[in-house]
Design a protein around this motif. Structure first.
Motif, short mmCIF file in Angstrom:
data_model
loop_
_atom_site.label_atom_id
_atom_site.label_comp_id
_atom_site.label_asym_id
_atom_site.label_seq_id
_atom_site.Cartn_x
_atom_site.Cartn_y
_atom_site.Cartn_z
N ALA A 118 33.18 -8.58 -8.16
CA ALA A 118 34.60 -8.37 -7.85
C ALA A 118 34.80 -7.16 -6.95
O ALA A 118 35.67 -7.16 -6.08
CB ALA A 118 35.38 -8.22 -9.15
N GLU A 150 42.40 -10.66 -10.62
CA GLU A 150 41.84 -11.29 -11.82
C GLU A 150 40.40 -11.74 -11.64
O GLU A 150 39.87 -12.47 -12.48
CB GLU A 150 42.71 -12.49 -12.21
CG GLU A 150 44.13 -12.12 -12.61
CD GLU A 150 44.97 -13.33 -12.97
OE1 GLU A 150 44.37 -14.41 -13.19
OE2 GLU A 150 46.20 -13.21 -13.00
N PRO A 152 36.49 -11.96 -11.95
CA PRO A 152 35.68 -11.57 -13.10
C PRO A 152 34.64 -10.51 -12.76
O PRO A 152 34.17 -10.41 -11.62
CB PRO A 152 35.00 -12.88 -13.50
CG PRO A 152 34.91 -13.65 -12.22
CD PRO A 152 36.15 -13.31 -11.46
N ASP A 153 34.26 -9.73 -13.77
CA ASP A 153 33.17 -8.77 -13.63
C ASP A 153 31.84 -9.51 -13.76
O ASP A 153 31.78 -10.68 -14.13
CB ASP A 153 33.28 -7.69 -14.70
CG ASP A 153 34.52 -6.82 -14.51
OD1 ASP A 153 34.91 -6.60 -13.35
OD2 ASP A 153 35.10 -6.39 -15.52
N HIS A 157 28.84 -15.22 -11.23
CA HIS A 157 29.72 -16.11 -10.47
C HIS A 157 29.65 -15.78 -8.98
O HIS A 157 29.30 -14.67 -8.59
CB HIS A 157 31.18 -15.96 -10.94
CG HIS A 157 31.41 -16.45 -12.33
ND1 HIS A 157 31.03 -15.73 -13.45
CD2 HIS A 157 31.99 -17.59 -12.79
CE1 HIS A 157 31.37 -16.41 -14.53
NE2 HIS A 157 31.95 -17.54 -14.16
#
Length: 270
Positions: A118, A150, A152-153, A157
């Motif tokens: 992110a 929003e 993700p950490d 992904h």
């Protein structure tokens, strides 16, 4: 004796938008029986069965996310035994996960810009929404559209800007040979495909990724999107189990493809 071919497929996988998913492999198996003794098996059974066959053809076996451990075991055992697997397991694209999209982004290839953290989103083009999908994902499993706040950490992904594209186009290869192309006249309908006549520039684009992957024996599908500005960007390079949409091509094209596949399988035995 005729060569024995193990066709790895999941006839029960509920492929969204493709009710004929299982039919493609049933038809392919019927055609390949002209040259091989063919048996079908589920991907979780491939490790236990492959020693009894001369070749293993991985086809519509569904997303690896559903059987990660069994797939890892299959790869280990196939490589250790020197099994002849088609597509060969040296592929660097989807069969090894989605890391290649990060690597190709860094190398300056024409791909949808991709990061996996992110905090690196600032390196991407500004976008109202971002596409987030798991590195081991396929067939839109786990795909989400999120605002930048929003994201993700972690690094499990991939993160990409959501591209406003005119259509998607796929180029299908056996080994290093181009066979046919299909595109989505309506970009909202991913699997409502129609034949596409590529330009020389289109084929040069697709060839660049096939050459990079350096697969001598196998099926590859180069998926790209056409931006509103006319540029082609790679969406993914599917070299594990690309759905072929053989029902969307002419009978002559289908026969030419199957003949190329048969020839490659026989040459792999040599």
């Amino acid at each position: 004796m005729r060569p024995r071919l193990l066709l790895v497929t999941d006839l029960d996988y509920p492929a969204a938008g493709r009710p004929e998913y299982r039919d493609e492999d049933l038809g392919l198996a019927a055609r390949l029986r002209a040259d091989f003794d063919v048996a079908l098996c589920h991907p979780v059974d491939a490790s236990a069965l492959m020693a009894g066959f001369d070749l293993v053809l991985v086809r519509n076996s569904g997303p690896v996310l559903r059987y990660v451990d069994q797939y890892a075991q299959f790869r280990r055992e196939a490589l250790a035994a020197g099994a002849k697997v088609f597509t060969e397991l040296s592929g660097k694209a989807d069969m090894a996960g989605k890391q290649y999209l990060l690597d190709l982004t860094e190398a300056g290839f024409p791909v949808i810009p991709t990061v996996d953290r992110a905090q690196d989103a600032h390196r991407l083009p500004e976008s109202a929404e971002y596409v987030v999908k798991p590195k081991l994902g396929a067939d839109s499993v786990g795909l989400r559209f999120l605002p930048r706040t929003e994201l993700p950490d972690g690094t499990d992904h991939l993160i990409q800007p959501r591209i406003d594209f005119a259509y998607e186009v796929s180029f299908y290869y056996v080994d290093q040979t181009y066979c046919y192309a299909l595109h989505t006249p309506d970009p909202a309908l991913r699997w409502d495909l129609a034949p596409y006549t590529p330009t020389d520039a289109d084929l040069a684009f697709a060839r660049r990724f096939v050459t990079w992957n350096a697969v001598a024996h196998g099926i590859q599908r180069v998926d790209a999107c056409r931006t509103r500005e006319g540029e082609l960007l790679l969406v993914e390079l599917e070299d594990l189990n690309p759905y072929l949409s053989l029902d969307r091509v002419s009978p002559a094209t289908r026969e030419t493809f199957v003949a190329a596949l048969t020839d490659s399988l026989l040459r792999m035995l040599d």
